[in-house]
Motif scaffolding. Structure first.
Motif, PDB file in Angstrom:
ATOM      1  N   ALA B  53     -12.475-128.907  19.912  1.00 18.62           N
ATOM      2  CA  ALA B  53     -13.149-127.692  20.380  1.00 18.62           C
ATOM      3  C   ALA B  53     -13.570-126.822  19.197  1.00 18.62           C
ATOM      4  O   ALA B  53     -14.678-126.275  19.184  1.00 18.62           O
ATOM      5  CB  ALA B  53     -12.219-126.918  21.316  1.00 18.62           C
ATOM      6  N   GLU B  56     -16.578-128.362  17.628  1.00 15.88           N
ATOM      7  CA  GLU B  56     -17.800-128.168  18.404  1.00 15.88           C
ATOM      8  C   GLU B  56     -18.269-126.724  18.330  1.00 15.88           C
ATOM      9  O   GLU B  56     -19.459-126.458  18.175  1.00 15.88           O
ATOM     10  CB  GLU B  56     -17.574-128.570  19.869  1.00 15.88           C
ATOM     11  CG  GLU B  56     -17.763-130.059  20.075  1.00 15.88           C
ATOM     12  CD  GLU B  56     -18.202-130.415  21.504  1.00 15.88           C
ATOM     13  OE1 GLU B  56     -17.377-130.992  22.210  1.00 15.88           O
ATOM     14  OE2 GLU B  56     -19.363-130.108  21.874  1.00 15.88           O
ATOM     15  N   GLU B  57     -17.314-125.796  18.414  1.00 16.15           N
ATOM     16  CA  GLU B  57     -17.693-124.386  18.390  1.00 16.15           C
ATOM     17  C   GLU B  57     -18.351-124.011  17.060  1.00 16.15           C
ATOM     18  O   GLU B  57     -19.243-123.162  17.021  1.00 16.15           O
ATOM     19  CB  GLU B  57     -16.452-123.510  18.628  1.00 16.15           C
ATOM     20  CG  GLU B  57     -16.801-122.100  19.009  1.00 16.15           C
ATOM     21  CD  GLU B  57     -15.702-121.484  19.868  1.00 16.15           C
ATOM     22  OE1 GLU B  57     -15.460-120.280  19.722  1.00 16.15           O
ATOM     23  OE2 GLU B  57     -15.096-122.216  20.670  1.00 16.15           O
ATOM     24  N   SER B  58     -17.932-124.673  16.001  1.00 18.05           N
ATOM     25  CA  SER B  58     -18.516-124.384  14.689  1.00 18.05           C
ATOM     26  C   SER B  58     -19.883-125.043  14.546  1.00 18.05           C
ATOM     27  O   SER B  58     -20.605-124.770  13.587  1.00 18.05           O
ATOM     28  CB  SER B  58     -17.588-124.890  13.587  1.00 18.05           C
ATOM     29  OG  SER B  58     -17.625-126.301  13.535  1.00 18.05           O
TER      30      SER B  58
END
Lengths: 122, 122
Positions: B53, B56-58
């Motif tokens: 996560a 992906e968030e980065s």
DNA sequence: CGAATAGTTAGCCATCGGGATAACTGTAGG
DNA sequence: CCTACAGTTATCCCGATGGCTAACTATTCG
């Protein structure tokens, strides 16, 4: 391989904060005292000192004290290690992309060959 | 200048963990499913999913789900941004080093000149 | 259908990270 | 000598991070 490198973790962690990156951007231009470094930031000095501590612990910055003044300077080696790690990943990625391109070109050639065969068979 | 870039913080933060760096080192070689990525690590799957996560968030990793299988792939752009930031710092540092070398050479020339004058004066 | 597979969600815990204030040490300078 | 200056140390607060287990959803396969 065993690429667990805690040093790299330290460097990336040091760079994950905007305040600390700003300090680095200052120090690449030359050494500075603690208060000169702290001046631009709206935080209390002890808070800023924690950032400096993170930078020193990661090895990105070194400092020495003369009288009551502490002067900080950049140690480029650790940044270089991080940069090399990123470059290494890019190289692998790009070599893979090359193979992908090759793969697609192969597909194309095969397609042409098949078209030709079909042409002759017609 | 205003170089506060929260994106860069995200990328460096994503890379500050050995597990996440290992995932990146895998993904530069090509896409993988979640379980394939998780397999090498001794942690529970939900723990591993948190790392994914973060990646992906980065923006370092992208994923899509087909059926019950989620496939992850690298997005090289964010890594490239981080690499460019580091390169930019290095360039400034190196240009400064050049000036320093010039400065030291000047000092040396002046020293020689002074020695000569003293020589003549003696 | 029913069981195995592949993730996902929810909640718990301990530690860390970034901020603050207050009080302190040591060095210059007038 | 005594005041101002440059850092330092000690606490505190609170939200984020990294790990866990338990329970759940949604596919696929025999």
């Amino acid at each position: 391989m065993a690429n667990y490198s805690p040093r790299l973790s330290g460097v990336f962690h040091a760079l994950d904060d905007p305040t600390r990156r700003a300090v680095v951007r200052t120090l690449v231009r030359g050494p500075e005292t603690v208060s000169a470094l702290a001046a631009p930031f709206p935080m209390a000095l002890p808070s800023f000192l924690k950032h400096l501590a993170v930078l020193e612990e990661s090895g990105v910055v070194r400092s020495r004290k003369e009288g009551r003044v502490r002067t900080c300077e950049l140690v480029p080696r650790r940044l270089a290690q991080a940069e090399r790690w990123l470059a290494a990943q890019r190289v692998v990625w790009e070599s893979r992309s090359d193979r992908m391109v090759g793969f697609v070109e192969n597909l194309h050639r095969e397609e042409q060959a098949r078209a030709k065969r079909n042409d002759r068979a017609r």
